[in-house]
Write an enzyme that holds these catalytic residues in place. Sequence first.
Site, PDB file in Angstrom:
ATOM      1  N   GLY A 144     -14.790  -7.617   9.304  1.00 42.51           N
ATOM      2  CA  GLY A 144     -13.923  -7.297   8.188  1.00 42.51           C
ATOM      3  C   GLY A 144     -14.598  -7.415   6.843  1.00 42.51           C
ATOM      4  O   GLY A 144     -14.254  -6.701   5.896  1.00 42.51           O
TER       5      GLY A 144
ATOM      6  N   ASP B 251     -10.312   2.303   1.623  1.00 43.20           N
ATOM      7  CA  ASP B 251     -10.522   1.754   2.968  1.00 43.20           C
ATOM      8  C   ASP B 251     -11.199   2.782   3.879  1.00 43.20           C
ATOM      9  O   ASP B 251     -12.066   2.439   4.684  1.00 43.20           O
ATOM     10  CB  ASP B 251      -9.186   1.344   3.597  1.00 43.20           C
ATOM     11  CG  ASP B 251      -8.622   0.067   3.005  1.00 43.20           C
ATOM     12  OD1 ASP B 251      -9.418  -0.776   2.547  1.00 43.20           O
ATOM     13  OD2 ASP B 251      -7.392  -0.090   2.994  1.00 43.20           O
TER      14      ASP B 251
ATOM     15  N   ARG C 146       5.081   2.813  18.733  1.00 39.84           N
ATOM     16  CA  ARG C 146       3.742   2.784  18.139  1.00 39.84           C
ATOM     17  C   ARG C 146       2.866   3.905  18.690  1.00 39.84           C
ATOM     18  O   ARG C 146       2.059   4.500  17.968  1.00 39.84           O
ATOM     19  CB  ARG C 146       3.081   1.426  18.404  1.00 39.84           C
ATOM     20  CG  ARG C 146       3.667   0.271  17.619  1.00 39.84           C
ATOM     21  CD  ARG C 146       3.436   0.438  16.137  1.00 39.84           C
ATOM     22  NE  ARG C 146       3.582  -0.825  15.429  1.00 39.84           N
ATOM     23  CZ  ARG C 146       3.451  -0.968  14.122  1.00 39.84           C
ATOM     24  NH1 ARG C 146       3.168   0.092  13.380  1.00 39.84           N
ATOM     25  NH2 ARG C 146       3.607  -2.135  13.534  1.00 39.84           N
TER      26      ARG C 146
ATOM     27  N   LYS D  77       0.798  -1.218   0.000  1.00 34.93           N
ATOM     28  CA  LYS D  77       0.000   0.000   0.000  1.00 34.93           C
ATOM     29  C   LYS D  77       0.838   1.279   0.000  1.00 34.93           C
ATOM     30  O   LYS D  77       0.373   2.333  -0.459  1.00 34.93           O
ATOM     31  CB  LYS D  77      -0.972  -0.004   1.185  1.00 34.93           C
ATOM     32  CG  LYS D  77      -2.052  -1.076   1.078  1.00 34.93           C
ATOM     33  CD  LYS D  77      -3.061  -0.975   2.204  1.00 34.93           C
ATOM     34  CE  LYS D  77      -4.140  -2.045   2.071  1.00 34.93           C
ATOM     35  NZ  LYS D  77      -5.182  -1.917   3.117  1.00 34.93           N
TER      36      LYS D  77
END
Length: 274
Positions: free
Chosen positions: A235, A102, A154, A65
Amino acid sequence: MTRAAVLGSPIEHSLSPVLHRAAYQELGLDDWSYDRFEIDEAALPGFVAGLGAEWAGLSLTMPLKRAIIPLLDGISDTAASVEAVNTVVLTGDGRRIGDNTDIPGLISALREQGVEKVESAAVLGAGATASSALAALARVCTGEVTAYVRSRARADEMRGWGERLGVPVRTADWSDAAEALNAPLVIATTPAGSTDELAAAVPPRPGTLFDVLYDPWPTALAAAWSGRGGKVLGGLDLLVHQAVLQVEQMTGRGPAPLAAMRAAGEAALRARHV
């Protein structure tokens, strides 16, 4: 024959061919094909360079991506906002334009279930899907988003995405992830099994859970959530809604047949577990 395909590694599990082919059938596009190709970052430039005039579009999954971006002639503002492209449209004049479906797909899936606005939200995880979730929450959440992560790096990354996307992000350690389940909207972006330990912590009256996994389904968390009467999206909801937008962009036809695409996806998933 007009061609399209999904690229990624691993790719064998992808439901995208099932969804896109169902759309082509409903739209009467008998001369369209949609395939899957096992392509990693090293092989991507050569594959893209070899695309001929018969190609209309590509779907990109991990790990491509971001790797696709330097190979394109331009990307949409939506894709630029998260530095991730999951859709490439090859135009009639030979240009390759990237987009990210998305983000609007996630918003559309929530809207379909009546979730238009929430006052706060929680995100479980901090990978590429988490940044797309933050971009969607920029349009859905009116208050703070708490991201539950496993490392300081993160945490820094998620706060950085929040600043970039205009979303107030607070980070918390994964050890406190059970607290996330009290938010009116929880988006789980972690790999299979990661949230199983949280299933026992679902509150008596949960809000909405969006778990981006679709196989295996339901996850332990989704099953526990549904058992308590909470609203659950999976999902497949995200996959179908983002694929609807891909089909419309690649074919120039719309609206894409959401119901037929979802039914095809559900049937494919059932067949995997017979």
